[in-house]
Design a protein around this motif. Structure first.
Motif, PDB file in Angstrom:
ATOM      1  N   MET A 245       1.817  30.214 -36.519  1.00  0.00           N
ATOM      2  CA  MET A 245       0.955  29.425 -35.609  1.00  0.00           C
ATOM      3  C   MET A 245       1.294  27.920 -35.984  1.00  0.00           C
ATOM      4  O   MET A 245       1.238  27.326 -34.698  1.00  0.00           O
ATOM      5  N   THR A 246       1.108  27.729 -37.151  1.00  0.00           N
ATOM      6  CA  THR A 246       1.329  26.169 -37.508  1.00  0.00           C
ATOM      7  C   THR A 246       2.980  25.686 -36.836  1.00  0.00           C
ATOM      8  O   THR A 246       2.974  24.428 -36.482  1.00  0.00           O
ATOM      9  N   THR A 247       3.797  26.619 -36.667  1.00  0.00           N
ATOM     10  CA  THR A 247       5.208  25.718 -36.151  1.00  0.00           C
ATOM     11  C   THR A 247       5.108  26.169 -34.652  1.00  0.00           C
ATOM     12  O   THR A 247       5.809  25.364 -33.950  1.00  0.00           O
TER      13      THR A 247
ATOM     14  N   PHE B 245      -5.556  18.423 -21.476  1.00  0.00           N
ATOM     15  CA  PHE B 245      -5.318  19.459 -20.850  1.00  0.00           C
ATOM     16  C   PHE B 245      -6.652  20.364 -21.074  1.00  0.00           C
ATOM     17  O   PHE B 245      -7.150  20.505 -22.001  1.00  0.00           O
ATOM     18  N   ALA B 246      -6.920  21.463 -20.259  1.00  0.00           N
ATOM     19  CA  ALA B 246      -7.957  22.579 -20.370  1.00  0.00           C
ATOM     20  C   ALA B 246      -7.021  23.680 -20.986  1.00  0.00           C
ATOM     21  O   ALA B 246      -5.968  23.934 -20.395  1.00  0.00           O
ATOM     22  N   LEU B 247      -7.770  24.472 -21.858  1.00  0.00           N
ATOM     23  CA  LEU B 247      -7.000  25.398 -22.640  1.00  0.00           C
ATOM     24  C   LEU B 247      -7.738  26.772 -22.597  1.00  0.00           C
ATOM     25  O   LEU B 247      -8.876  26.702 -22.774  1.00  0.00           O
ATOM     26  N   ALA B 248      -7.247  27.773 -22.171  1.00  0.00           N
ATOM     27  CA  ALA B 248      -7.623  29.110 -22.332  1.00  0.00           C
ATOM     28  C   ALA B 248      -6.741  30.014 -22.909  1.00  0.00           C
ATOM     29  O   ALA B 248      -5.585  29.772 -22.934  1.00  0.00           O
ATOM     30  N   GLY B 249      -7.321  30.671 -24.022  1.00  0.00           N
ATOM     31  CA  GLY B 249      -6.652  31.664 -24.912  1.00  0.00           C
ATOM     32  C   GLY B 249      -7.088  32.959 -24.884  1.00  0.00           C
ATOM     33  O   GLY B 249      -8.211  33.230 -25.078  1.00  0.00           O
ATOM     34  N   PHE B 250      -6.268  33.914 -24.464  1.00  0.00           N
ATOM     35  CA  PHE B 250      -6.603  35.236 -24.545  1.00  0.00           C
ATOM     36  C   PHE B 250      -6.107  36.161 -25.675  1.00  0.00           C
ATOM     37  O   PHE B 250      -4.914  36.003 -25.990  1.00  0.00           O
ATOM     38  N   SER B 251      -6.808  36.749 -26.464  1.00  0.00           N
ATOM     39  CA  SER B 251      -6.298  37.685 -27.665  1.00  0.00           C
ATOM     40  C   SER B 251      -5.360  36.825 -28.524  1.00  0.00           C
ATOM     41  O   SER B 251      -6.069  35.581 -29.405  1.00  0.00           O
ATOM     42  N   PHE B 252      -4.287  36.973 -28.568  1.00  0.00           N
ATOM     43  CA  PHE B 252      -3.068  36.083 -29.619  1.00  0.00           C
ATOM     44  C   PHE B 252      -3.151  34.713 -29.164  1.00  0.00           C
ATOM     45  O   PHE B 252      -3.297  33.805 -29.909  1.00  0.00           O
ATOM     46  N   GLY B 253      -3.547  34.608 -27.728  1.00  0.00           N
ATOM     47  CA  GLY B 253      -3.617  33.263 -27.299  1.00  0.00           C
ATOM     48  C   GLY B 253      -4.780  32.403 -27.850  1.00  0.00           C
ATOM     49  O   GLY B 253      -4.754  31.234 -28.073  1.00  0.00           O
TER      50      GLY B 253
ATOM     51  N   LEU C  49      -3.865  24.944 -32.003  1.00  0.00           N
ATOM     52  CA  LEU C  49      -3.775  23.869 -30.987  1.00  0.00           C
ATOM     53  C   LEU C  49      -4.859  22.962 -31.011  1.00  0.00           C
ATOM     54  O   LEU C  49      -4.655  21.461 -30.912  1.00  0.00           O
ATOM     55  N   TRP C  50      -6.160  23.294 -31.258  1.00  0.00           N
ATOM     56  CA  TRP C  50      -7.355  22.290 -31.615  1.00  0.00           C
ATOM     57  C   TRP C  50      -7.100  21.640 -32.641  1.00  0.00           C
ATOM     58  O   TRP C  50      -7.440  20.384 -32.943  1.00  0.00           O
ATOM     59  N   ARG C  51      -6.723  22.227 -34.014  1.00  0.00           N
ATOM     60  CA  ARG C  51      -6.531  21.550 -35.112  1.00  0.00           C
ATOM     61  C   ARG C  51      -5.724  20.582 -35.055  1.00  0.00           C
ATOM     62  O   ARG C  51      -5.702  19.484 -35.582  1.00  0.00           O
ATOM     63  N   GLN C  52      -4.292  20.597 -34.276  1.00  0.00           N
ATOM     64  CA  GLN C  52      -3.287  19.807 -34.208  1.00  0.00           C
ATOM     65  C   GLN C  52      -3.563  18.804 -33.146  1.00  0.00           C
ATOM     66  O   GLN C  52      -3.048  17.600 -33.335  1.00  0.00           O
ATOM     67  N   ALA C  53      -4.367  18.925 -32.154  1.00  0.00           N
ATOM     68  CA  ALA C  53      -4.585  17.897 -31.197  1.00  0.00           C
ATOM     69  C   ALA C  53      -5.955  17.987 -30.327  1.00  0.00           C
ATOM     70  O   ALA C  53      -5.967  18.153 -29.178  1.00  0.00           O
ATOM     71  N   PRO C  54      -6.930  18.055 -31.246  1.00  0.00           N
ATOM     72  CA  PRO C  54      -8.342  17.970 -30.543  1.00  0.00           C
ATOM     73  C   PRO C  54      -8.389  17.053 -29.394  1.00  0.00           C
ATOM     74  O   PRO C  54      -9.111  17.227 -28.293  1.00  0.00           O
TER      75      PRO C  54
ATOM     76  N   ARG D 209      -2.410  34.576 -39.845  1.00  0.00           N
ATOM     77  CA  ARG D 209      -3.100  33.414 -39.230  1.00  0.00           C
ATOM     78  C   ARG D 209      -4.276  32.937 -40.304  1.00  0.00           C
ATOM     79  O   ARG D 209      -4.726  33.431 -41.137  1.00  0.00           O
ATOM     80  N   GLN D 210      -4.619  31.803 -39.873  1.00  0.00           N
ATOM     81  CA  GLN D 210      -5.536  30.898 -40.899  1.00  0.00           C
ATOM     82  C   GLN D 210      -7.009  31.410 -40.557  1.00  0.00           C
ATOM     83  O   GLN D 210      -7.316  31.721 -39.257  1.00  0.00           O
ATOM     84  N   ASP D 211      -7.980  31.363 -41.185  1.00  0.00           N
ATOM     85  CA  ASP D 211      -9.205  31.574 -41.020  1.00  0.00           C
ATOM     86  C   ASP D 211      -9.921  30.474 -40.320  1.00  0.00           C
ATOM     87  O   ASP D 211      -9.864  29.063 -40.883  1.00  0.00           O
ATOM     88  N   SER D 212     -10.367  30.406 -39.023  1.00  0.00           N
ATOM     89  CA  SER D 212     -10.748  29.472 -38.127  1.00  0.00           C
ATOM     90  C   SER D 212     -11.965  29.067 -38.075  1.00  0.00           C
ATOM     91  O   SER D 212     -12.552  28.291 -37.416  1.00  0.00           O
ATOM     92  N   ARG D 213     -12.923  29.993 -38.840  1.00  0.00           N
ATOM     93  CA  ARG D 213     -14.452  29.746 -38.695  1.00  0.00           C
ATOM     94  C   ARG D 213     -14.926  28.621 -39.132  1.00  0.00           C
ATOM     95  O   ARG D 213     -15.970  27.967 -38.555  1.00  0.00           O
TER      96      ARG D 213
END
Length: 188
Positions: A1-3, A16-24, A31-36, A118-122
């Motif tokens: 994910m980081t790459t 941009f507005a971002l919608a992510g489904f499942s893997f997305g 994406l939030w971590r890198q460019a909030p 994947r990273q723990d995003s909680r």
């Protein structure tokens, strides 16, 4: 994910507005971590902020998909857990199998590896400060309602809506409702 995230970000507009489904959705956290500062709105659809705790299962899935072929594997092994059983829809099932076949086994393999690592995003959820929608099917077995509430409770002012008679593929099972929720999100 980081790459993967930087490669996506270089093709997106400055905001941009971002919608992510499942893997997305899992990718949306990165994406939030890198460019909030670039994200104006966020929709998390049938996703999960937790790390993967099923590494052995992911390796088995990858091997089985290669052995069986991606189409038969999705049809026999994944579809039973993807959709709401009460609302069986052969057209949706065929759409999912066709998407998997078009993407191919190599894409499936890379996605399973990315999900597995994947990273723990909680702990990052409290920092999401843009209008956010968290939604999923009430019958979602992969990302059940408890995980949706967990995310919504940690994101300030997030809206959570769970969709009745809907499984993991809410964009296909309830497209009108998903479209309405996304339109409402963008008005905030």
């Amino acid at each position: 994910m980081t790459t993967l995230a930087p490669r996506i970000l270089e093709h997106l507009p400055p905001r941009f507005a971002l919608a992510g489904f499942s893997f997305g959705g899992i990718l949306a956290f990165e994406l939030w971590r890198q460019a909030p500062q670039r994200i104006t709105h966020l929709a998390l659809i049938d996703t999960n902020a937790r790390p993967d705790l099923q590494a052995d299962m992911r390796a088995e899935q990858r091997q089985a998909a290669r052995r069986m072929g991606i189409g038969p594997y999705v049809r026999q092994q994944l579809l039973p857990g993807y959709l709401c059983h009460e609302m069986k829809n052969p057209d949706i099932e065929e759409t999912i199998v066709a998407m998997a076949q078009r993407s191919g086994i190599n894409v499936f393999d890379r996605q399973m590896l990315a999900v597995q690592h994947r990273q723990d995003s909680r702990d990052d959820l409290h920092a999401i400060t843009v209008p956010t929608l968290v939604t999923a099917g009430l019958e979602d077995q992969l990302c059940p309602p408890a995980l949706q509430w967990e995310m919504a409770d940690r994101i300030p002012d997030a809206r959570c809506e769970l969709l009745p008679q809907c499984g993991h593929f809410s964009p296909l099972e309830k497209p009108e409702r998903i479209n309405k929720l996304l339109a409402e999100l963008l008005t905030h």
